[in-house]
Design a protein around this motif. Structure first.
Motif, PDB file in Angstrom:
ATOM      1  N   VAL A   9     -73.666 -59.688 -26.406  1.00  0.00           N
ATOM      2  CA  VAL A   9     -72.758 -58.811 -25.676  1.00  0.00           C
ATOM      3  C   VAL A   9     -71.420 -58.686 -26.394  1.00  0.00           C
ATOM      4  O   VAL A   9     -70.833 -57.602 -26.456  1.00  0.00           O
ATOM      5  CB  VAL A   9     -72.559 -59.339 -24.235  1.00  0.00           C
ATOM      6  CG1 VAL A   9     -71.454 -58.563 -23.521  1.00  0.00           C
ATOM      7  CG2 VAL A   9     -73.854 -59.230 -23.450  1.00  0.00           C
ATOM      8  N   GLU A  10     -70.939 -59.789 -26.957  1.00  0.00           N
ATOM      9  CA  GLU A  10     -69.641 -59.740 -27.648  1.00  0.00           C
ATOM     10  C   GLU A  10     -69.676 -58.744 -28.797  1.00  0.00           C
ATOM     11  O   GLU A  10     -68.749 -57.944 -28.978  1.00  0.00           O
ATOM     12  CB  GLU A  10     -69.285 -61.139 -28.160  1.00  0.00           C
ATOM     13  CG  GLU A  10     -67.941 -61.194 -28.875  1.00  0.00           C
ATOM     14  CD  GLU A  10     -67.598 -62.587 -29.347  1.00  0.00           C
ATOM     15  OE1 GLU A  10     -67.120 -62.701 -30.497  1.00  0.00           O
ATOM     16  OE2 GLU A  10     -67.812 -63.554 -28.591  1.00  0.00           O
ATOM     17  N   ILE A  39     -68.617 -56.386 -15.085  1.00  0.00           N
ATOM     18  CA  ILE A  39     -70.062 -56.607 -14.942  1.00  0.00           C
ATOM     19  C   ILE A  39     -70.358 -56.643 -13.452  1.00  0.00           C
ATOM     20  O   ILE A  39     -69.973 -57.589 -12.765  1.00  0.00           O
ATOM     21  CB  ILE A  39     -70.514 -57.926 -15.598  1.00  0.00           C
ATOM     22  CG1 ILE A  39     -70.068 -58.005 -17.049  1.00  0.00           C
ATOM     23  CG2 ILE A  39     -72.032 -58.063 -15.503  1.00  0.00           C
ATOM     24  CD1 ILE A  39     -70.402 -59.326 -17.725  1.00  0.00           C
ATOM     25  N   LEU A  82     -74.690 -64.308 -22.056  1.00  0.00           N
ATOM     26  CA  LEU A  82     -74.050 -63.193 -22.768  1.00  0.00           C
ATOM     27  C   LEU A  82     -74.296 -63.290 -24.265  1.00  0.00           C
ATOM     28  O   LEU A  82     -74.545 -62.279 -24.943  1.00  0.00           O
ATOM     29  CB  LEU A  82     -72.552 -63.175 -22.477  1.00  0.00           C
ATOM     30  CG  LEU A  82     -72.136 -62.922 -21.021  1.00  0.00           C
ATOM     31  CD1 LEU A  82     -70.619 -62.912 -20.898  1.00  0.00           C
ATOM     32  CD2 LEU A  82     -72.707 -61.601 -20.509  1.00  0.00           C
ATOM     33  N   ILE A 140     -78.154 -59.106 -16.689  1.00  0.00           N
ATOM     34  CA  ILE A 140     -76.787 -59.635 -16.754  1.00  0.00           C
ATOM     35  C   ILE A 140     -76.037 -59.332 -15.459  1.00  0.00           C
ATOM     36  O   ILE A 140     -75.309 -60.181 -14.930  1.00  0.00           O
ATOM     37  CB  ILE A 140     -76.044 -59.043 -17.970  1.00  0.00           C
ATOM     38  CG1 ILE A 140     -76.713 -59.502 -19.266  1.00  0.00           C
ATOM     39  CG2 ILE A 140     -74.579 -59.446 -17.964  1.00  0.00           C
ATOM     40  CD1 ILE A 140     -76.130 -58.878 -20.523  1.00  0.00           C
ATOM     41  N   ILE A 182     -70.288 -53.369 -18.724  1.00  0.00           N
ATOM     42  CA  ILE A 182     -71.574 -53.766 -19.302  1.00  0.00           C
ATOM     43  C   ILE A 182     -72.687 -53.346 -18.344  1.00  0.00           C
ATOM     44  O   ILE A 182     -72.657 -53.679 -17.157  1.00  0.00           O
ATOM     45  CB  ILE A 182     -71.618 -55.288 -19.527  1.00  0.00           C
ATOM     46  CG1 ILE A 182     -70.541 -55.692 -20.550  1.00  0.00           C
ATOM     47  CG2 ILE A 182     -72.997 -55.731 -19.998  1.00  0.00           C
ATOM     48  CD1 ILE A 182     -70.422 -57.190 -20.733  1.00  0.00           C
ATOM     49  N   SER A 191     -74.428 -62.064 -12.847  1.00  0.00           N
ATOM     50  CA  SER A 191     -73.014 -62.093 -12.462  1.00  0.00           C
ATOM     51  C   SER A 191     -72.863 -62.135 -10.942  1.00  0.00           C
ATOM     52  O   SER A 191     -71.882 -62.681 -10.420  1.00  0.00           O
ATOM     53  CB  SER A 191     -72.295 -60.867 -13.026  1.00  0.00           C
ATOM     54  OG  SER A 191     -72.686 -59.687 -12.353  1.00  0.00           O
TER      55      SER A 191
END
Length: 446
Positions: free
Chosen positions: A414-415, A431, A409, A387, A382, A391
């Motif tokens: 993102v999914e 990530i 997310l 993001i 990603i 992380s």
């Protein structure tokens, strides 16, 4: 004009280095603290974890006491200190100390990877930030609200910036001695300033610029003896072109010609060779105020008429010619008086010789869209600045931090982006430096 008063000063000899590359690392921010107030008679105190301190920045600063980049020829990695972690009782961690890397005045700082110029440090004290320290992580007290009274998570400090930077020293010399190899430039520098350059009767004795200081009234005039140029130097022949960067800021150039090296026609051609090489390097260099120094008159084998004709040749081109001998001292006082007069009439304005304005450090900007890259079979990365930063800062050993990251997310869908890229349950999601197993929460469509 009253009697000319000139004091002579010798420059301390150091190993001359004018181009280096180093790696700088700013400090990481301190971690935020997860803590709750615990005092006698206060059984259910609220969150009181403090924020972490900011990591130290890295600055490059001009220092007039330095004349070479030799300090960075062997030590090439520099790091600022990290911020300290936060503590309970709302104590914020101390900021990391900034690191200052000192360079000579006249140093150009460049991003070594992109080639982007960052700063031209001319005046003593000029400085530029080349790497920004990471922000401190937020303690759990920062996340307390009327709806979330006991947050059980905090943030880690952000990494400081790292980058490779190049230093290119472009001497801030007032007067440059230029010419072909073995023209007597080093001997002339010694006669003008009492510097002690290496002197010999073979070409390329000068392998790096030599400096001398000539004190005129209340100012110091920096004289630079440039390594000799040869024809086609712009095609990477010889040595001198490597050092032409050092005459980009000069107020005046002395074209030194060896009277013992040929006939008047050959000497005129020698002058043209140097001017042509100037033009190939920078078309503005031949327009720089200049005088011609016909050196080594003690070895001249021609007639007085030929010497007068040579002086007339340069006079027709707007150049004053001085006949000198660095060995016997003939013509040296007249040359010094001319240089001193030029310096008096053309003072160096502060900051005029800056090649470009300092550029502020660029921080990464957040992007709106999420990019998905397939790195290998069953592995997807990603790409999104916010993001990736999250992380790095979330402590996934804290259960609430995992829940909070999941919300982030979902806010960026993102999914859905992973599924569109072909990711399936059980695949690896990367990530930044963190990896997860993809476990989609959305119900499969029938």
């Amino acid at each position: 004009m009253g009697p000319l008063f000139l004091a002579i000063e010798e420059v301390r000899k150091l190993k001359f280095v004018d181009l280096v590359r180093i790696h700088v690392s700013a400090g990481r921010g301190g971690n935020g603290c997860m803590s709750f107030r615990r005092e006698k008679f206060v059984p259910k105190g609220g969150p009181d974890g403090g924020d972490g301190g900011r990591g130290g920045d890295v600055y490059v600063q001009a220092d007039q006491r330095l004349v070479t980049l030799a300090d960075y020829q062997y030590k090439r990695r520099f790091s600022a200190s990290c911020g300290l972690p936060g503590e309970g009782s709302l104590k914020t961690g101390a900021n990391g100390d900034d690191l200052i890397v000192s360079v000579p005045c006249g140093t150009v700082v460049t991003d070594a990877v992109t080639g982007e110029p960052l700063a031209d440090l001319v005046e003593d004290g000029d400085r530029v930030r080349v790497a920004a320290g990471g922000k401190g992580g937020k303690g759990n007290a920062h996340f307390a609200s009327s709806r979330r009274r006991a947050p059980r998570f905090s943030e880690k400090g952000a990494e400081g910036q790292e980058r490779d930077v190049s230093f290119e020293l472009k001497l801030i010399a007032d007067v440059a001695l230029v010419g072909l190899p073995n023209a007597g430039k080093s001997s002339l520098l010694k006669a003008l300033s009492d510097a002690n350059p290496k002197i010999a009767s073979y070409p390329f004795t000068t392998l790096s610029p030599n400096l001398g200081v000539l004190s005129v009234d209340d100012q110091k005039v920096i004289l630079a003896d440039m390594p000799g140029l040869i024809e086609d130097a712009h095609l990477d022949k010889g040595l001198g072109l490597l050092f032409l960067r050092h005459i980009e800021r000069t107020r005046m150039n002395l074209h030194v010609i060896d009277l013992s090296s040929g006939t008047p026609d050959e000497l005129e051609r020698n002058w043209r060779v140097v001017v042509d090489e100037f033009a190939h390097y920078d078309p503005k260099l031949p327009e720089r105020p200049s005088v011609v120094v016909l050196n080594k008159v003690d070895l001249w084998k021609g007639t007085d008429e030929q010497l007068a004709g040579l002086c007339a040749f340069f006079s027709e081109r707007g150049l004053k010619a001085f006949v000198t001998s660095a060995l016997t001292g003939e013509g040296i006082p007249q040359l010094i008086e001319n240089v001193a007069g030029f310096v008096r009439d053309n003072p160096r304005p502060k900051g005029v010789f800056r090649l470009f304005e300092t550029k502020p450090i660029r921080m990464e900007e957040s992007s709106d869209g999420v990019s998905i890259i397939r790195e290998a079979a069953g592995a997807f990365r990603i790409i999104h600045s916010r993001i990736e930063a999250a992380s790095d800062r979330y402590d996934f050993g804290q259960e609430e931090a995992v829940v909070r990251f999941g919300r982030l997310l979902r806010s960026y869908r993102v999914e859905e982006a992973l599924e569109n890229a072909g990711a399936q349950a059980g695949d690896t999601v990367l990530i930044g430096d963190v990896s997860f197993t993809f476990e989609p929460e959305r119900a499969p469509e029938k």
